[in-house]
Design an enzyme around this catalytic site. Structure first.
Site, PDB file in Angstrom:
ATOM      1  N   HIS A   1      -4.247  -7.634   4.532  1.00 24.26           N
ATOM      2  CA  HIS A   1      -2.859  -7.440   5.452  1.00 24.26           C
ATOM      3  C   HIS A   1      -3.031  -7.260   6.332  1.00 24.26           C
ATOM      4  O   HIS A   1      -3.495  -6.844   6.893  1.00 24.26           O
ATOM      5  CB  HIS A   1      -2.144  -6.220   3.994  1.00 24.26           C
ATOM      6  CG  HIS A   1      -1.028  -6.246   5.037  1.00 24.26           C
ATOM      7  ND1 HIS A   1      -0.133  -7.346   5.307  1.00 24.26           N
ATOM      8  CD2 HIS A   1      -0.375  -5.298   6.388  1.00 24.26           C
ATOM      9  CE1 HIS A   1       1.267  -6.513   5.462  1.00 24.26           C
ATOM     10  NE2 HIS A   1       1.156  -5.557   6.454  1.00 24.26           N
TER      11      HIS A   1
ATOM     12  N   GLY B   1       1.232  -1.255  -0.144  1.00 26.24           N
ATOM     13  CA  GLY B   1       0.097  -0.073  -0.286  1.00 26.24           C
ATOM     14  C   GLY B   1       0.682   1.632   0.298  1.00 26.24           C
ATOM     15  O   GLY B   1       0.482   1.979  -0.751  1.00 26.24           O
TER      16      GLY B   1
ATOM     17  N   HIS C   1      11.394  -3.701   7.465  1.00 28.23           N
ATOM     18  CA  HIS C   1      11.989  -3.161   8.453  1.00 28.23           C
ATOM     19  C   HIS C   1      13.420  -2.584   8.498  1.00 28.23           C
ATOM     20  O   HIS C   1      13.910  -2.382   9.126  1.00 28.23           O
ATOM     21  CB  HIS C   1      11.764  -3.847   9.726  1.00 28.23           C
ATOM     22  CG  HIS C   1       9.929  -4.179   9.609  1.00 28.23           C
ATOM     23  ND1 HIS C   1      10.143  -4.842   9.401  1.00 28.23           N
ATOM     24  CD2 HIS C   1       9.202  -4.149  10.174  1.00 28.23           C
ATOM     25  CE1 HIS C   1       7.930  -5.354   9.542  1.00 28.23           C
ATOM     26  NE2 HIS C   1       7.752  -4.872  10.323  1.00 28.23           N
TER      27      HIS C   1
ATOM     28  N   TRP D   1      -6.554   0.514  17.506  1.00 33.46           N
ATOM     29  CA  TRP D   1      -5.622   1.405  17.846  1.00 33.46           C
ATOM     30  C   TRP D   1      -6.062   2.954  18.495  1.00 33.46           C
ATOM     31  O   TRP D   1      -5.480   3.800  18.386  1.00 33.46           O
ATOM     32  CB  TRP D   1      -4.464   1.607  16.609  1.00 33.46           C
ATOM     33  CG  TRP D   1      -3.712   0.439  16.648  1.00 33.46           C
ATOM     34  CD1 TRP D   1      -3.007  -0.919  17.359  1.00 33.46           C
ATOM     35  CD2 TRP D   1      -3.110  -0.080  15.677  1.00 33.46           C
ATOM     36  NE1 TRP D   1      -2.451  -1.589  17.318  1.00 33.46           N
ATOM     37  CE2 TRP D   1      -2.283  -0.615  15.655  1.00 33.46           C
ATOM     38  CE3 TRP D   1      -2.376   0.134  14.145  1.00 33.46           C
ATOM     39  CZ2 TRP D   1      -1.151  -1.517  14.989  1.00 33.46           C
ATOM     40  CZ3 TRP D   1      -2.015  -0.433  13.182  1.00 33.46           C
ATOM     41  CH2 TRP D   1      -1.450  -1.047  13.282  1.00 33.46           C
TER      42      TRP D   1
ATOM     43  N   ARG E   1       9.789   5.662  22.009  1.00 35.82           N
ATOM     44  CA  ARG E   1       8.348   6.001  20.681  1.00 35.82           C
ATOM     45  C   ARG E   1       7.233   6.335  21.032  1.00 35.82           C
ATOM     46  O   ARG E   1       6.866   5.446  22.100  1.00 35.82           O
ATOM     47  CB  ARG E   1       8.683   4.475  19.316  1.00 35.82           C
ATOM     48  CG  ARG E   1       8.936   4.859  18.914  1.00 35.82           C
ATOM     49  CD  ARG E   1       9.754   5.746  17.430  1.00 35.82           C
ATOM     50  NE  ARG E   1      10.679   5.804  16.764  1.00 35.82           N
ATOM     51  CZ  ARG E   1      10.469   5.079  15.699  1.00 35.82           C
ATOM     52  NH1 ARG E   1       9.462   5.025  15.362  1.00 35.82           N
ATOM     53  NH2 ARG E   1      11.224   4.464  14.749  1.00 35.82           N
TER      54      ARG E   1
ATOM     55  N   CYS F   1       5.945  -5.773   4.133  1.00 35.93           N
ATOM     56  CA  CYS F   1       4.378  -4.984   5.143  1.00 35.93           C
ATOM     57  C   CYS F   1       4.630  -3.585   3.892  1.00 35.93           C
ATOM     58  O   CYS F   1       5.316  -3.530   2.738  1.00 35.93           O
ATOM     59  CB  CYS F   1       4.903  -4.350   5.826  1.00 35.93           C
ATOM     60  SG  CYS F   1       3.362  -3.506   7.204  1.00 35.93           S
TER      61      CYS F   1
ATOM     62  N   GLU G   1      -0.410   5.840  -1.325  1.00 33.47           N
ATOM     63  CA  GLU G   1      -1.032   6.434   0.392  1.00 33.47           C
ATOM     64  C   GLU G   1      -0.169   7.795   0.742  1.00 33.47           C
ATOM     65  O   GLU G   1       0.037   7.716   1.541  1.00 33.47           O
ATOM     66  CB  GLU G   1      -0.422   5.371   1.673  1.00 33.47           C
ATOM     67  CG  GLU G   1      -1.790   3.423   1.244  1.00 33.47           C
ATOM     68  CD  GLU G   1      -1.227   2.884   2.535  1.00 33.47           C
ATOM     69  OE1 GLU G   1      -1.208   3.515   3.216  1.00 33.47           O
ATOM     70  OE2 GLU G   1      -1.841   2.102   2.168  1.00 33.47           O
TER      71      GLU G   1
HETATM   72  N1  GLN Z   1      -1.522  -0.681   4.044  1.00 31.52           N
HETATM   73  C1  GLN Z   1      -0.345  -0.368   4.934  1.00 31.52           C
HETATM   74  C2  GLN Z   1       1.012   0.228   4.537  1.00 31.52           C
HETATM   75  O1  GLN Z   1       1.148  -0.240   3.393  1.00 31.52           O
HETATM   76  C3  GLN Z   1      -0.452  -0.844   5.369  1.00 31.52           C
HETATM   77  C4  GLN Z   1       0.121  -0.688   7.171  1.00 31.52           C
HETATM   78  C5  GLN Z   1       0.926  -1.657   7.998  1.00 31.52           C
HETATM   79  O2  GLN Z   1       0.422  -3.414   8.263  1.00 31.52           O
HETATM   80  N2  GLN Z   1       0.889  -1.868   9.025  1.00 31.52           N
HETATM   81  O3  GLN Z   1       1.443   1.174   5.006  1.00 31.52           O
HETATM   82 ZN    ZN Z   2       2.175  -4.745   8.238  1.00 29.54          ZN
END
Ligand code: GLN
Ligand code: ZN
Length: 757
Positions: A646, A437, A699, A566, A520, A731, A489
């Site tokens: 996801h 995304g 990451h 969240w 954080r 991710c 996004e």
């Molecule tokens: N669509 C979100 C992104 O790509 C998903 C983020 C997530 O799962 N934490 O940032």
């Molecule tokens: Zn993710």
């Protein structure tokens, strides 16, 4: 007189002073003495604030440079070998190396693992135990802070994680052994700690054993009694603290333990109070956690007093009052809040206000309600106003959730019937490639968003900047040869906040920061009212993106369960009801996207697992409504429309059935770090739909090689039929930089092509 105390106060500071100090120290901008000074100031301020509010016992040891479980590891000298620690005192940089792998001084090494603290969004540093693990008193931080607070004149109550909880939270390295065996070597060090505290003149120490609210194996339950038998020390009183849930089958155990007092979470375990009172030995203090330490609502002081009056009657001086758990999980001070309006503010209480609520309750109990009449009335009015406010209650929303039918949570056909219809128009190759995304959030994107928010640029200019960014990522994805595209996004600063701001029923604080891990913090949205969607939220961005390409564009939404988990949620209706309201709002968005020609829609449920209750017995009920809410969101579309979801974590074994129950056509998950091992769960379960196992770890800035990706995919194809496999990163890519992203995606596409041929 009733005694009042806090289990812990937020350490981060009202202005996130600790965060700023830590980050400057790590960067090398300030030295150890400067960072130590900021810590001293924060502690002094928080002690003073709690004293001024009227607390009797002031917690010490709740302050931490990173995490309180890591503090315990340092105190016990449980430093893994790779940090090459001298074996003397654990100094600040050794401590930071354990937390983050590096520090201004010393050799870098792989950081310790971090994981969720019970069912909160706080993360602790996982202790590591090796066979023959020894413990030795190796850090004086707690003793120094006790002395520091005493010098300032406070009546202190040191707090520390209990030995059973500490062991439970750790993991064993090298060879499988039962970590419970370490208790024998651990207890003498705990005894030494208690002795030192006693010598410092401490009267009460709080020992946290929140694992008492978990399902514990019999051996662990049995270990409590012997451990606490050995932790007796005449002249030092011990308050055993349990929180985050009811004690259930651990209740009699907790009551019987040879300690001087018990703290319980009366917010989540209030129904146990009567039983507790009948089991609690006559010599013990009962600390009743009556103010919610996990949420931001003002306490209904009237009904709390009603509940407490009966307990006071029975316990007299043995009744103590506190928040349900440490206030670590709520923001510091509502008073400085500038972006919430007065009405919403009047319904809330942050850590400072919660501390005051405790002392108001005490005064009302001990000296009569009339002595705090004004404060009680203020609370009563606020509670009444909240109950009837038309900003909270919307008949149309309630009417809609009341009529949700079972059919609304079901696609009209099964995956087996939907799949050929989707394949017919999608015409994707084998091993289709896509991303999760987001694309890199560059400094320019963030600047544009800030300029817009602060009124420096017009909305039209902002939209144009975002469209330019969308055009850029579409172009890049086409050049890379990806099969299913995303808009990237750029307009979202956070996947929950973005939607929360566009939905009715959400509010956002300006300073409502809560520590997530180390330096954080997160600023969770506040869900205060019935949720509805005034207008479409993503349709313009998605259709604009689709207009730029002939490839399918994937719409992108955050799912209802993640939005809920969240956020700070309402306490005046079940979480399931709030979740359903969000689901219905998102369902409309899904349908609007579909109508606008977006026929692949991803609904992210990153936090589905996070919401799991602490007790396994409660899981089924959670999944029932959580999966149900996802399905309500997703199920209105035609068979031809492909729903993706996801989830970014690597533990599916125990939840796979519920994940399958979501019935998404495609699920993308994190797998690369576990070397595809977690796909085993999907194979064993014979997961019926399509899967995109993440083929590279986002990451880290490292770019994977084509061979690595091919080998991961081969492994995946040995577990899941190739025609149901997708190829994607673990991710979203928003935290990465463009050069590495382009390189990695190019490798990913090449790997998919190689496999196809
Ligand atoms: N669509 C979100 C992104 O790509 C998903 C983020 C997530 O799962 N934490 O940032
Ligand atoms: Zn993710």
């Amino acid at each position: 007189m009733t005694t009042t105390h806090n289990l812990g106060f937020p350490r981060i500071g009202a202005q996130r002073e600790l965060k700023k100090a830590l980050e400057s120290y790590w960067r090398g901008d300030i030295d150890t003495e400067a960072v130590a000074e900021i810590g001293r100031e924060l502690r002094a301020r928080h002690w003073q604030l709690q004293q001024a509010a009227g607390l009797d016992l002031i917690p010490v040891g709740d302050f931490s440079w990173y995490d309180h479980i890591l503090d315990m590891s340092a105190m016990l000298g449980a430093v893994p070998e790779r940090f090459q620690w001298s074996g003397e005192q654990v100094d600040l940089d050794s401590y930071f190396r354990m937390a983050r792998g590096r520090a201004p001084s010393g050799e870098p090494a792989a950081a310790c693992e971090m994981t969720k603290w019970f069912d909160t969004n706080y993360h602790y540093i996982v202790p590591e135990f090796s066979p023959g693990q020894e413990f030795r008193l190796s850090c004086n931080k707690l003793f120094d802070e006790v002395a520091e607070a005493q010098a300032l004149g406070y009546r202190v109550k040191p707090v520390l994680p209990g030995p059973l909880t500490y062991l439970w939270l750790g993991k064993t390295r090298q060879g499988d052994f039962d970590k419970l065996e370490l208790l024998d070597t651990l207890i003498p060090v705990y005894s030494e700690i208690l002795l030192r505290l006693k010598e410092q003149g401490v009267e009460w120490v709080q020992i946290d054993e929140p694992i008492l609210s978990l399902d514990l194996p019999p051996a662990w339950r049995n270990a409590f009694e012997s451990a606490y038998n050995r932790l007796q020390l005449p002249g030092l009183k011990r308050l055993l603290a349990s929180y985050f849930g009811p004690l259930q089958e651990n209740l009699t155990l907790a009551c019987r333990l040879p300690v001087d007092g018990l703290h319980i979470d009366a917010i989540r375990g209030g129904e146990e109070l009567d039983t507790l009172l009948s089991w609690l030995p006559g010599y013990k203090v009962l600390s009743v956690g009556i103010v919610d330490g996990r949420n931001i609502w003002r306490t209904d002081l009237g009904s709390a007093l009603q509940q407490l009056a009966a307990i006071k009657e029975k316990l007299g001086e043995r009744l103590w009052l506190a928040p349900s758990c440490s206030l670590l999980h709520v923001p510091v001070d509502l008073a400085q809040e500038s972006s919430l309006d007065d009405e919403i503010k009047s319904w809330l209480a942050f850590a400072t206000q919660k501390t005051e609520e405790i002392t108001t309750l005490r005064q009302a109990l001990d000296e009569g309600h009339e002595t705090v009449a004004e404060r009680l009335e203020l609370a009563r009015n606020a509670i009444a106003a909240r109950r009837s406010s038309d900003r909270i209650h919307h008949q149309a929303v309630k009417a809609r959730t009341a009529t949700v039918s079972e059919a609304m949570g079901r696609r009209s056909s099964s995956y087996q019937e939907r799949s050929p219809k989707q394949r017919a128009w999608l015409k994707l190759p084998l091993f289709p490639t896509t991303t999760i995304g987001s694309f890199p959030q560059t400094a320019e994107i963030r600047q544009a968003r800030q300029d817009f928010r602060q009124g420096r640029i017009y909305e039209a200019d902002y939209c144009q900047r975002m469209q330019e960014e969308i055009a850029l990522v579409v172009e890049k994805q086409e050049a890379l040869g990806l099969d299913v595209l995303v808009h990237g996004e750029p307009e979202r600063n956070d996947m929950v906040e973005y939607f929360g701001e566009l939905l009715d029923g959400f509010a956002f604080s300006r300073y409502g920061w809560v520590q997530s891990y180390g330096s954080r913090c997160v600023k969770p949205p506040i869900i205060y009212g019935d949720i509805s969607r005034p207008e479409p939220m993503t349709v313009d961005w998605a259709t604009y993106a689709q207009s730029l390409t002939d490839k399918p564009m994937k719409g992108m939404l955050t799912g209802p369960v993640t939005m809920l988990n969240w956020s700070f949620v309402r306490d005046d209706q079940p979480r399931s009801e709030t979740c359903l309201q969000i689901a219905l709002a998102l369902r409309d968005e899904v349908l609007d996207l579909e109508r606008a020609g977006i026929r692949i829609i991803q609904i992210d449920e990153a936090a589905m697992r996070e919401g799991l209750p602490l007790r396994k017995g409660d899981w089924a009920a959670y999944f029932e409504w959580a999966v149900g809410a996802f399905r309500i969101t997703a199920s209105g579309v035609a068979d031809e429309t492909q729903i993706h979801t996801h989830m970014c974590y690597s533990e599916f074994n125990d939840i796979i059935e519920s994940v399958a129950g979501m019935d998404a056509d495609v699920i993308t998950i994190e797998t690369s770090r576990s070397d595809m091992e977690l796909l085993q769960a999907f194979e064993d379960f014979e997961y019926p739909n399509e899967i995109g196992p993440g083929v590279y770890d986002i990451h880290s800035p490292n770019v994977p090689s084509v061979e690595q990706i091919v080998s991961l995919l081969r492994k995946a194809a040995s577990l899941i039929p190739a025609e149901r496999l997708w190829v994607n990163p673990d991710c979203g890519l928003k935290t990465r930089a463009w050069p590495e992203v382009e390189e990695a995606l190019e490798k990913m596409v090449t790997a998919a092509r190689l496999l196809r041929s």
